[in-house]
Design a protein around this motif. Structure first.
Motif, PDB file in Angstrom:
ATOM      1  N   ASN A   2       2.050  11.423   2.273  1.00 38.70           N
ATOM      2  CA  ASN A   2       3.188  10.745   2.868  1.00 38.70           C
ATOM      3  C   ASN A   2       2.832   9.284   3.075  1.00 38.70           C
ATOM      4  O   ASN A   2       2.036   8.944   3.931  1.00 38.70           O
ATOM      5  CB  ASN A   2       3.563  11.413   4.189  1.00 38.70           C
ATOM      6  CG  ASN A   2       4.919  10.987   4.663  1.00 38.70           C
ATOM      7  OD1 ASN A   2       5.530  10.083   4.104  1.00 38.70           O
ATOM      8  ND2 ASN A   2       5.387  11.626   5.703  1.00 38.70           N
ATOM      9  N   ASN A   3       3.456   8.409   2.303  1.00 44.50           N
ATOM     10  CA  ASN A   3       3.240   6.972   2.394  1.00 44.50           C
ATOM     11  C   ASN A   3       4.257   6.385   3.360  1.00 44.50           C
ATOM     12  O   ASN A   3       5.415   6.782   3.358  1.00 44.50           O
ATOM     13  CB  ASN A   3       3.412   6.324   1.025  1.00 44.50           C
ATOM     14  CG  ASN A   3       2.452   6.893   0.015  1.00 44.50           C
ATOM     15  OD1 ASN A   3       1.251   6.805   0.191  1.00 44.50           O
ATOM     16  ND2 ASN A   3       2.973   7.489  -1.032  1.00 44.50           N
ATOM     17  N   GLU A   4       3.812   5.436   4.161  1.00 43.19           N
ATOM     18  CA  GLU A   4       4.713   4.785   5.094  1.00 43.19           C
ATOM     19  C   GLU A   4       5.073   3.393   4.584  1.00 43.19           C
ATOM     20  O   GLU A   4       4.243   2.708   3.988  1.00 43.19           O
ATOM     21  CB  GLU A   4       4.077   4.685   6.480  1.00 43.19           C
ATOM     22  CG  GLU A   4       3.857   6.037   7.127  1.00 43.19           C
ATOM     23  CD  GLU A   4       3.206   5.932   8.481  1.00 43.19           C
ATOM     24  OE1 GLU A   4       3.573   6.734   9.356  1.00 43.19           O
ATOM     25  OE2 GLU A   4       2.322   5.060   8.658  1.00 43.19           O
ATOM     26  N   VAL A   5       6.311   3.007   4.863  1.00 39.82           N
ATOM     27  CA  VAL A   5       6.822   1.695   4.480  1.00 39.82           C
ATOM     28  C   VAL A   5       7.690   1.183   5.623  1.00 39.82           C
ATOM     29  O   VAL A   5       8.514   1.931   6.155  1.00 39.82           O
ATOM     30  CB  VAL A   5       7.670   1.780   3.180  1.00 39.82           C
ATOM     31  CG1 VAL A   5       8.283   0.439   2.833  1.00 39.82           C
ATOM     32  CG2 VAL A   5       6.853   2.315   2.023  1.00 39.82           C
ATOM     33  N   GLN A  30      13.229  10.018  -2.046  1.00 42.05           N
ATOM     34  CA  GLN A  30      11.804  10.150  -1.748  1.00 42.05           C
ATOM     35  C   GLN A  30      11.508  11.168  -0.655  1.00 42.05           C
ATOM     36  O   GLN A  30      12.091  11.135   0.418  1.00 42.05           O
ATOM     37  CB  GLN A  30      11.218   8.800  -1.347  1.00 42.05           C
ATOM     38  CG  GLN A  30      10.940   7.911  -2.509  1.00 42.05           C
ATOM     39  CD  GLN A  30      10.059   8.563  -3.538  1.00 42.05           C
ATOM     40  OE1 GLN A  30       8.979   9.063  -3.234  1.00 42.05           O
ATOM     41  NE2 GLN A  30      10.520   8.572  -4.770  1.00 42.05           N
ATOM     42  N   TYR A  33       7.575   9.479   1.018  1.00 38.42           N
ATOM     43  CA  TYR A  33       7.557   8.242   1.802  1.00 38.42           C
ATOM     44  C   TYR A  33       8.252   8.452   3.134  1.00 38.42           C
ATOM     45  O   TYR A  33       9.253   9.153   3.216  1.00 38.42           O
ATOM     46  CB  TYR A  33       8.263   7.102   1.057  1.00 38.42           C
ATOM     47  CG  TYR A  33       7.442   6.508  -0.046  1.00 38.42           C
ATOM     48  CD1 TYR A  33       6.716   5.336   0.156  1.00 38.42           C
ATOM     49  CD2 TYR A  33       7.374   7.110  -1.297  1.00 38.42           C
ATOM     50  CE1 TYR A  33       5.950   4.782  -0.860  1.00 38.42           C
ATOM     51  CE2 TYR A  33       6.611   6.566  -2.314  1.00 38.42           C
ATOM     52  CZ  TYR A  33       5.909   5.404  -2.085  1.00 38.42           C
ATOM     53  OH  TYR A  33       5.149   4.870  -3.086  1.00 38.42           O
TER      54      TYR A  33
END
Length: 140
Positions: A2-5, A30, A33
């Motif tokens: 899980n990528n954070e933005v 997504q 994310y």
């Protein structure tokens, strides 16, 4: 994974326009994310409500429905969780362009998470000041 933005308000405005379909499709599809934004996002969208409706490609009801879908994908972060140091650093990075972007940059600094913005003037200014932690749109 899980990528954070950190997502800037101007990008959400772009999602409501037909010509931003590629980034909007990415955002809505997504699962890998997490999209974070400071609580200021709510104020900014309320403040610009009429402009959002005017520039949207759909009816008021369609625009509100799409906006609700956007909000469902966002994780709101209270600005009080950001350290004073990162707020001050972000203010000095943003003040010569638009100090209203301070909470977005401060959140990026606090969490060491990339900022996704379409504000070219802000982005170029931040780069000139040494801030380069931006979401790479080339993956879209």
């Amino acid at each position: 994974m899980n990528n954070e933005v950190i997502i800037d308000t101007n990008l959400v405005f772009a999602f409501l326009h037909k010509n931003q379909a590629k980034s909007a499709r990415f955002f809505f599809s997504q699962q890998d994310y997490s999209f974070l934004t400071p609580n200021l996002f709510v104020y900014e969208t309320f403040l610009h409500h009429d402009m959002i409706l005017e520039k949207s490609k759909g009816t008021q009801e369609d625009t509100h429905t799409l906006f609700e879908k956007v909000v469902e994908k966002l994780y709101f972060v209270n600005e009080s969780t950001i350290s004073v140091k990162n707020f001050i650093d972000a203010y000095y990075l943003c003040k010569d362009v638009d100090d209203k972007d301070t909470p977005f940059v401060a959140l990026s600094l606090e969490l060491n998470v990339p900022l996704w913005t379409r504000d070219v003037i802000l982005k170029n200014h931040l780069i000139s000041k040494g801030f380069t932690n931006f979401f790479d749109e080339s993956i879209l």
